[in-house]
Design a protein around this motif. Structure first.
Motif, short mmCIF file in Angstrom:
data_model
loop_
_atom_site.label_atom_id
_atom_site.label_comp_id
_atom_site.label_asym_id
_atom_site.label_seq_id
_atom_site.Cartn_x
_atom_site.Cartn_y
_atom_site.Cartn_z
N ILE A 40 39.25 35.92 55.16
CA ILE A 40 39.84 37.27 55.06
C ILE A 40 39.02 38.13 54.11
O ILE A 40 38.71 39.30 54.41
CB ILE A 40 41.30 37.16 54.58
CG1 ILE A 40 42.18 36.51 55.65
CG2 ILE A 40 41.85 38.54 54.20
CD1 ILE A 40 43.56 36.11 55.15
N ILE A 41 38.66 37.58 52.96
CA ILE A 41 37.89 38.34 51.98
C ILE A 41 36.53 38.74 52.54
O ILE A 41 36.09 39.89 52.43
CB ILE A 41 37.74 37.53 50.68
CG1 ILE A 41 39.10 37.37 49.98
CG2 ILE A 41 36.73 38.21 49.73
CD1 ILE A 41 39.08 36.42 48.79
N THR A 42 35.86 37.79 53.18
CA THR A 42 34.52 38.06 53.72
C THR A 42 34.57 39.13 54.82
O THR A 42 33.74 40.05 54.85
CB THR A 42 33.92 36.76 54.28
OG1 THR A 42 33.83 35.79 53.21
CG2 THR A 42 32.53 37.00 54.84
N ARG A 43 35.55 39.01 55.72
CA ARG A 43 35.66 39.95 56.83
C ARG A 43 36.00 41.36 56.32
O ARG A 43 35.44 42.35 56.79
CB ARG A 43 36.74 39.48 57.80
CG ARG A 43 36.85 40.34 59.06
CD ARG A 43 37.86 39.78 60.05
NE ARG A 43 39.23 39.95 59.61
CZ ARG A 43 40.04 38.95 59.29
NH1 ARG A 43 39.60 37.70 59.33
NH2 ARG A 43 41.29 39.17 58.92
N THR A 44 36.91 41.45 55.36
CA THR A 44 37.31 42.76 54.84
C THR A 44 36.16 43.41 54.07
O THR A 44 35.92 44.61 54.20
CB THR A 44 38.54 42.61 53.93
OG1 THR A 44 39.59 41.95 54.66
CG2 THR A 44 39.03 43.97 53.46
N ALA A 45 35.45 42.63 53.27
CA ALA A 45 34.32 43.19 52.51
C ALA A 45 33.23 43.70 53.45
O ALA A 45 32.59 44.73 53.17
CB ALA A 45 33.75 42.12 51.58
N ALA A 46 33.04 43.02 54.58
CA ALA A 46 31.98 43.43 55.51
C ALA A 46 32.25 44.80 56.10
O ALA A 46 31.30 45.52 56.47
CB ALA A 46 31.85 42.40 56.63
N PRO A 62 31.53 36.72 49.27
CA PRO A 62 30.60 37.61 48.54
C PRO A 62 31.00 37.70 47.07
O PRO A 62 32.16 37.52 46.70
CB PRO A 62 30.79 38.95 49.25
CG PRO A 62 31.40 38.63 50.56
CD PRO A 62 32.22 37.40 50.37
N ASP A 63 30.04 38.00 46.24
CA ASP A 63 30.29 38.11 44.80
C ASP A 63 30.85 39.51 44.49
O ASP A 63 30.23 40.31 43.81
CB ASP A 63 29.00 37.87 44.01
CG ASP A 63 29.28 37.76 42.51
OD1 ASP A 63 30.43 37.47 42.15
OD2 ASP A 63 28.36 37.99 41.72
N LEU A 64 32.05 39.77 45.01
CA LEU A 64 32.68 41.07 44.83
C LEU A 64 33.65 41.01 43.65
O LEU A 64 34.09 39.93 43.25
CB LEU A 64 33.40 41.51 46.10
CG LEU A 64 34.74 40.87 46.50
CD1 LEU A 64 35.23 41.49 47.80
CD2 LEU A 64 34.66 39.38 46.63
N PRO A 65 34.01 42.15 43.04
CA PRO A 65 34.90 42.12 41.89
C PRO A 65 36.34 41.75 42.28
O PRO A 65 36.80 42.07 43.38
CB PRO A 65 34.84 43.54 41.34
CG PRO A 65 34.40 44.38 42.50
CD PRO A 65 33.52 43.50 43.35
N VAL A 66 37.01 41.07 41.38
CA VAL A 66 38.41 40.68 41.54
C VAL A 66 39.19 41.29 40.39
O VAL A 66 38.75 41.22 39.23
CB VAL A 66 38.56 39.15 41.53
CG1 VAL A 66 40.02 38.74 41.67
CG2 VAL A 66 37.71 38.52 42.64
N PHE A 67 40.32 41.90 40.70
CA PHE A 67 41.13 42.55 39.67
C PHE A 67 42.54 41.99 39.69
O PHE A 67 43.12 41.77 40.77
CB PHE A 67 41.19 44.06 39.90
CG PHE A 67 39.85 44.75 39.85
CD1 PHE A 67 39.33 45.18 38.64
CD2 PHE A 67 39.12 44.96 41.01
CE1 PHE A 67 38.09 45.81 38.58
CE2 PHE A 67 37.88 45.58 40.97
CZ PHE A 67 37.37 46.00 39.76
N LEU A 68 43.09 41.76 38.52
CA LEU A 68 44.49 41.40 38.37
C LEU A 68 45.20 42.56 37.69
O LEU A 68 44.94 42.87 36.53
CB LEU A 68 44.64 40.11 37.54
CG LEU A 68 46.08 39.64 37.27
CD1 LEU A 68 46.85 39.46 38.57
CD2 LEU A 68 46.07 38.34 36.46
#
Length: 453
Positions: A226-232, A264-270
């Motif tokens: 899900i993360i990879t597809r959305t980032a793309a 991907p090495d994308l930012p993660v926020f909490l």
């Protein structure tokens, strides 16, 4: 002995069980109703018993549907102790004031923007009410048989689910009453498995997932995809997550995915002050979970923390690939509403629902495929991809609930199936009768039963 069902009966929220014995009254759990408006309105009514006559409260765990009405109980006259495991007490010290702050902030927002029918909008309770309730807490360790009222003994047993969660065994005059609390999964990657069920004459068991089984989906792999597809496609993954439990599991899985190079090495926020503080509690209660110190550190360090309202507003306006985890898990309130308002209209984004979505909540509406979501008095179009991620529930499924009961050394006299919507509760009731041959009933809200010697 008498047992009254004043919440968590016919619904998956609002758990309150009143035990009366020898002139004493003990309340097991004191939760908020959530979901359907008709249920939420019950939170504004006087409690269905006189709080001044309750001698003590025993909490199975800290989730708001089990603890969130404590400030109301104290405000209406309760003066006794609130007994809970040490970890549950620590979680409540974070959760109850946070719940109050969210209600105060939402009321203030409604008054500024005139989005409420009530003028002025009021919070259900204040942070001062929450702090007053916290002064009643007294820790009671796991597995310590303790006389909590004259002639009435209580023992907390590990339930898995979240930090501090416990089942509760009550004993009086040779009679035993077992409350399952919310039972965790034996294969949960974060929490230890529940303790086996002990001997008991009567059992009150939750039925959140009483009509379904958890699939065999690999939640970590599914989340990575899900993360990879959305980032793309240049979008953001937004996860409304319960600040206690599911947020920490999500961070753990994201840490593992990053360590493996699977996303991907994308930012993660909490974006939840309470979830941030809750994540730190895992360092202090290391015996309560399965994580090694290294994994605990990775879970705590994978996300950038948005503590202030200004940081949260800036994050909701950002437009770049990222993962945003924000409370609440059913989208009933808090900062996640601002993120949903900002991100639902954009087809590049993905909203991932994890855990149970109670009927009537925004999370349940999204899960059902509604194309507009009412937020702050406006109908927000749902153009983002909306997915439900299985495998992250903190609750035992129907088979695991029955297996926990099956492990009892002997059959109880009666099983009361509670803390579930009518369908799941009745499905579990039938399954207990069919597979175990035990008498089981799903009591109605407000019913009181006699537990005869």
């Amino acid at each position: 002995m008498r047992l009254g069902f004043h919440g968590g009966a016919g619904t998956v929220t609002g758990s309150k069980y009143l035990v009366e014995h020898d002139g004493r009254r003990l309340l097991v759990d004191c939760g908020l109703f959530q979901g359907w408006k008709s249920l939420r309105e019950l939170n504004w009514e006087p409690l269905p018993f006189e709080p001044r006559t309750v001698d003590a409260v025993l909490l199975t765990h800290a989730h708001l549907d089990h603890s969130g009405a404590l400030p109301l109980l104290v405000r209406q006259g309760f003066t006794g102790p609130v007994l809970a495991t040490p970890a549950t007490a620590d979680v409540c010290r974070l959760l109850l004031p946070d719940s109050a702050r969210i209600q105060e902030e939402d009321a203030a927002f409604a008054n500024r923007h005139h989005t409420s029918r009530h003028q002025p909008a009021q919070p259900l309770y204040t942070e001062e009410d929450a702090q007053r309730a916290l002064r009643h807490f007294e820790p009671l360790p796991l597995h310590a048989r303790t006389e909590v009222l004259p002639g009435l003994f209580a023992t907390f047993r590990r339930a898995g689910h979240i930090l501090g969660a416990a089942s509760l065994l009550l004993e009086a005059d040779g009679r035993t009453l077992l409350f399952s609390g919310d039972l965790g999964r034996p294969d949960d990657p974060l929490m230890h498995a529940p303790d086996p069920a002990p001997v008991a004459d009567w059992v009150v068991i939750e039925s959140t997932y009483g009509d379904r089984l958890h699939g065999g989906e690999d939640a970590q792999a599914a989340l990575g995809e899900i993360i990879t597809r959305t980032a793309a496609r240049g979008g953001t993954v937004l996860v409304p997550a319960f600040a206690v439990g599911r947020t920490q599991l999500l961070l753990l899985l994201i840490h593992r995915l990053k360590a493996q190079g699977a996303i991907p090495d994308l930012p993660v926020f909490l974006d939840s002050p309470m979830a941030i503080d809750m994540t730190e509690l895992y360092r202090h209660h290391h015996g309560e979970h399965r994580l090694s110190p290294a994994e605990n550190a990775g879970m705590c360090g994978v996300a950038q923390m948005a503590r202030t309202p200004a940081e949260s507003r800036a994050l909701s306006q950002a437009r770049f690939p990222a993962v945003v985890v924000s409370a609440s898990g059913m989208a009933t309130g808090g900062r996640v509403l601002h993120h949903l308002q900002a991100r639902l209209p954009d087809h590049r984004n993905t909203v991932v629902l994890v855990g149970y979505q109670a009927g009537g909540t925004r999370g349940a509406r999204l899960q059902a495929g509604e194309r507009f979501l009412r937020i702050f008095g406006q109908d927000v179009p749902v153009k983002a991809e909306v997915l439900s991620l299985g495998g992250l529930s903190a609750h035992a499924d129907a088979a695991q609930l029955v297996q926990w009961l099956r492990g009892m050394p002997r059959a109880p006299r009666q099983v009361f199936v509670t803390h579930g919507e009518p369908g799941p509760a009745d499905a579990l009731r039938q399954r207990i009768g069919r597979e175990l041959g035990w008498p089981a009933t799903a009591p109605l809200l407000g019913r009181t039963v006699e537990l005869h010697a």
